[in-house]
Design a protein around this motif. Structure first.
Motif, PDB file in Angstrom:
ATOM      1  N   HIS A  76       0.748  -1.090   0.072  1.00 60.35           N
ATOM      2  CA  HIS A  76       0.097  -0.054   0.034  1.00 60.35           C
ATOM      3  C   HIS A  76       0.712   1.391  -0.149  1.00 60.35           C
ATOM      4  O   HIS A  76       0.220   2.546  -0.422  1.00 60.35           O
ATOM      5  N   GLN A  77       2.264   1.219   0.371  1.00 58.30           N
ATOM      6  CA  GLN A  77       2.955   2.492   0.544  1.00 58.30           C
ATOM      7  C   GLN A  77       4.306   2.242  -0.599  1.00 58.30           C
ATOM      8  O   GLN A  77       5.370   2.460  -0.070  1.00 58.30           O
ATOM      9  N   LYS A  78       3.883   1.886  -1.670  1.00 59.74           N
ATOM     10  CA  LYS A  78       4.939   1.772  -2.677  1.00 59.74           C
ATOM     11  C   LYS A  78       5.954   2.881  -2.825  1.00 59.74           C
ATOM     12  O   LYS A  78       7.161   2.532  -3.512  1.00 59.74           O
ATOM     13  N   GLN A  79       5.525   3.934  -2.671  1.00 59.57           N
ATOM     14  CA  GLN A  79       6.354   5.328  -3.141  1.00 59.57           C
ATOM     15  C   GLN A  79       7.230   5.451  -1.952  1.00 59.57           C
ATOM     16  O   GLN A  79       7.948   6.502  -1.878  1.00 59.57           O
ATOM     17  N   ASP A  80       6.998   4.894  -0.669  1.00 62.05           N
ATOM     18  CA  ASP A  80       7.668   5.239   0.255  1.00 62.05           C
ATOM     19  C   ASP A  80       9.245   4.637   0.408  1.00 62.05           C
ATOM     20  O   ASP A  80       9.444   3.643   1.135  1.00 62.05           O
ATOM     21  N   LYS A  81       9.982   5.731  -0.081  1.00 62.69           N
ATOM     22  CA  LYS A  81      11.597   5.139  -0.411  1.00 62.69           C
ATOM     23  C   LYS A  81      12.204   4.817   0.956  1.00 62.69           C
ATOM     24  O   LYS A  81      12.927   3.813   1.195  1.00 62.69           O
TER      25      LYS A  81
ATOM     26  N   ILE B 245      11.150   1.735   2.619  1.00 65.66           N
ATOM     27  CA  ILE B 245      11.808   0.722   1.792  1.00 65.66           C
ATOM     28  C   ILE B 245      13.251   0.444   2.045  1.00 65.66           C
ATOM     29  O   ILE B 245      13.637  -0.704   2.246  1.00 65.66           O
TER      30      ILE B 245
ATOM     31  N   LEU C 169      10.781  -1.595  -6.299  1.00 72.01           N
ATOM     32  CA  LEU C 169       9.869  -0.472  -6.076  1.00 72.01           C
ATOM     33  C   LEU C 169      10.995   0.638  -6.012  1.00 72.01           C
ATOM     34  O   LEU C 169      10.164   1.753  -6.285  1.00 72.01           O
ATOM     35  N   LEU C 170      11.992   0.403  -5.552  1.00 73.22           N
ATOM     36  CA  LEU C 170      13.069   1.272  -5.532  1.00 73.22           C
ATOM     37  C   LEU C 170      13.224   2.047  -6.989  1.00 73.22           C
ATOM     38  O   LEU C 170      13.423   3.275  -7.146  1.00 73.22           O
TER      39      LEU C 170
END
Length: 210
Positions: free
Chosen positions: A181-186, A189, A209-210
């Motif tokens: 759900h938070q795939k942009q949370d670098k 990650i 994802l990165l």
């Protein structure tokens, strides 16, 4: 924290007829009083698709017993253990309570948590609930996997002891939330990737994802 085994189960892949389509899966498991755990497999247990399931990072599948009452309320029906095809159903070890890299002694085995579970449509088909997969992903009540550090036997009355809490303290719940759900949370990650015990499959997923 009361860690207690509620059910142990193993099973070999079988053929199913789901929605007039033939499927082959190892999700259907039978309760046992004990099972032997080896480095890459539980004796008497297996998966159908080795490309996406199983392997040394995912030998033992665990599902928290606490979630069953929630699902039974949602779907208004009794679920027969192990509804999620897990090998161990137990209390006191929800995804929020455990961390990737935590090491446990169960019976005379020593196991390490490696990743959360990425569910597939099989759980919906097996439980005859079309919305189950969607809701498991929404809630991240997925269960998780262990790798085997020391082989041995797990019995129904075996005690579960935490031997070592991983220093990064990245809960399975947190990592699963990021993955789904938070795939942009670098930043998150990168924190997850810093866990040395992370399963190879999940490491690759987070790197993508990165």
């Amino acid at each position: 924290m009361n860690r207690k085994i509620i059910n142990l189960a193993v099973g070999k892949p079988k053929e199913y007829n789901w929605n007039n389509k033939i499927g082959f899966s190892g999700i259907g498991k039978s309760a046992v009083k004990s099972f032997k755990v080896e480095k890459s497999i539980i004796v008497g247990d297996d998966v159908a698709n080795h490309k996406f399931h199983g392997g040394s990072d995912r030998v033992v599948c665990f599902y928290p017993f606490e979630h069953y009452s929630y699902w039974e309320e949602v779907f208004q029906k009794k679920l027969i253990l192990p509804a999620f095809g897990e090998n161990i159903t137990a209390t006191g070890m929800t995804e929020e309570q455990v961390c990737i890299g935590d090491i446990y002694k169960i019976g005379d085995t020593i196991l390490q948590i490696t990743q959360g579970r990425v569910p597939c449509v099989t759980i919906s088909n097996y439980n005859e609930e079309k919305q189950l997969l969607k809701k498991v992903i929404e809630t991240t009540l997925t269960g998780y996997f262990f790798r085997v550090l020391e082989e041995g036997t797990i019995k129904f009355d075996s005690e579960i002891t935490l031997l070592e809490k991983h220093s990064k303290e990245i809960s399975v719940s947190f990592a699963t939330q990021i993955l789904f759900h938070q795939k942009q949370d670098k930043a998150s990650i990168e924190k997850i990737l810093a866990v040395d015990a992370l399963a190879e499959d999940w490491r690759n997923r987070f790197l993508k994802l990165l």
